[in-house]
Design a protein around this motif. Structure first.
Motif, short mmCIF file in Angstrom:
data_model
loop_
_atom_site.label_atom_id
_atom_site.label_comp_id
_atom_site.label_asym_id
_atom_site.label_seq_id
_atom_site.Cartn_x
_atom_site.Cartn_y
_atom_site.Cartn_z
N ILE A 167 37.22 29.51 40.28
CA ILE A 167 36.42 30.73 40.33
C ILE A 167 35.97 31.03 38.91
O ILE A 167 36.79 31.09 37.98
N VAL A 168 34.66 31.20 38.72
CA VAL A 168 34.09 31.47 37.40
C VAL A 168 33.27 32.75 37.51
O VAL A 168 32.45 32.90 38.41
N THR A 169 33.51 33.67 36.56
CA THR A 169 32.81 34.95 36.59
C THR A 169 31.91 35.11 35.37
O THR A 169 32.14 34.51 34.33
N PRO A 170 30.90 35.96 35.50
CA PRO A 170 29.97 36.20 34.39
C PRO A 170 30.50 37.26 33.42
O PRO A 170 31.62 37.76 33.57
N THR A 171 29.66 37.65 32.51
CA THR A 171 29.96 38.63 31.48
C THR A 171 30.61 39.88 32.06
O THR A 171 30.10 40.46 33.02
N GLY A 172 31.74 40.26 31.46
CA GLY A 172 32.38 41.53 31.81
C GLY A 172 33.17 41.54 33.09
O GLY A 172 33.72 42.58 33.46
N VAL A 173 33.26 40.42 33.81
CA VAL A 173 34.03 40.40 35.06
C VAL A 173 35.28 39.58 34.82
O VAL A 173 35.22 38.41 34.46
N SER A 174 36.44 40.22 35.01
CA SER A 174 37.70 39.50 34.85
C SER A 174 38.36 39.31 36.21
O SER A 174 38.07 40.05 37.16
N ILE A 175 39.21 38.31 36.29
CA ILE A 175 39.91 37.99 37.53
C ILE A 175 41.38 38.35 37.35
O ILE A 175 42.03 37.84 36.43
N SER A 176 41.90 39.17 38.23
CA SER A 176 43.30 39.54 38.17
C SER A 176 44.14 38.32 38.54
O SER A 176 43.80 37.57 39.45
N ARG A 177 45.22 38.13 37.82
CA ARG A 177 46.13 37.03 38.10
C ARG A 177 47.23 37.44 39.08
O ARG A 177 48.10 36.67 39.40
N GLU A 178 47.16 38.67 39.57
CA GLU A 178 48.15 39.18 40.52
C GLU A 178 47.53 39.29 41.90
O GLU A 178 46.40 39.76 42.04
N LYS A 179 48.27 38.85 42.91
CA LYS A 179 47.78 38.97 44.28
C LYS A 179 47.92 40.40 44.76
O LYS A 179 48.81 41.11 44.35
N LEU A 180 47.04 40.79 45.65
CA LEU A 180 47.12 42.13 46.26
C LEU A 180 48.18 42.15 47.32
O LEU A 180 48.48 41.19 47.94
#
Length: 116
Positions: free
Chosen positions: A103-116
């Motif tokens: 999963i690759v995100t653009p500027t300013g979007v981070s991916i949480s490493r914690e599951k919901l």
């Protein structure tokens, strides 16, 4: 199975027919405001990286299926390094989900490493 389960769920061979279009009244308005899209991609060889990089540079989010490669495959290592550099350049983010997705995100979007 919900659409997000299909997108983020287990690997396997998927086609466009595997995704169900949902009627979202406010989608057009929200898309017009953000301009961001989520792309689903498959990485079969090095050439498949170019449109992924272009999409991220254009401000879009990409979920790429890498099931055609082993995680110990040198080709996928090189591809991940290229995509990692793109994420750094745009101040986005990148994660590998299991052995089958990146999963690759653009500027300013981070991916949480914690599951919901």
């Amino acid at each position: 199975m919900g659409i997000m389960s299909k997108i983020l769920g287990g690997g396997g061979n998927r086609s466009v027919d595997d995704y169900v279009e949902l009627d979202l009244d406010d989608f057009a308005e929200a898309h017009a405001e953000t301009g961001m899209q989520v792309h689903i991609a498959e990485i079969g060889d090095q050439g498949d990286v170019i449109p992924i990089k272009d999409a991220v540079y254009d401000g879009d989010f990409v979920i790429a299926d890498i099931t055609r490669h082993s995680t110990s495959d040198r080709t996928i290592e090189h591809i991940i390094d290229e995509l990692r550099q793109v994420a750094r350049e745009v101040d986005g983010d990148i994660v590998q989900k299991g052995d089958d997705q990146i999963i690759v995100t653009p500027t300013g979007v981070s991916i949480s490493r914690e599951k919901l």
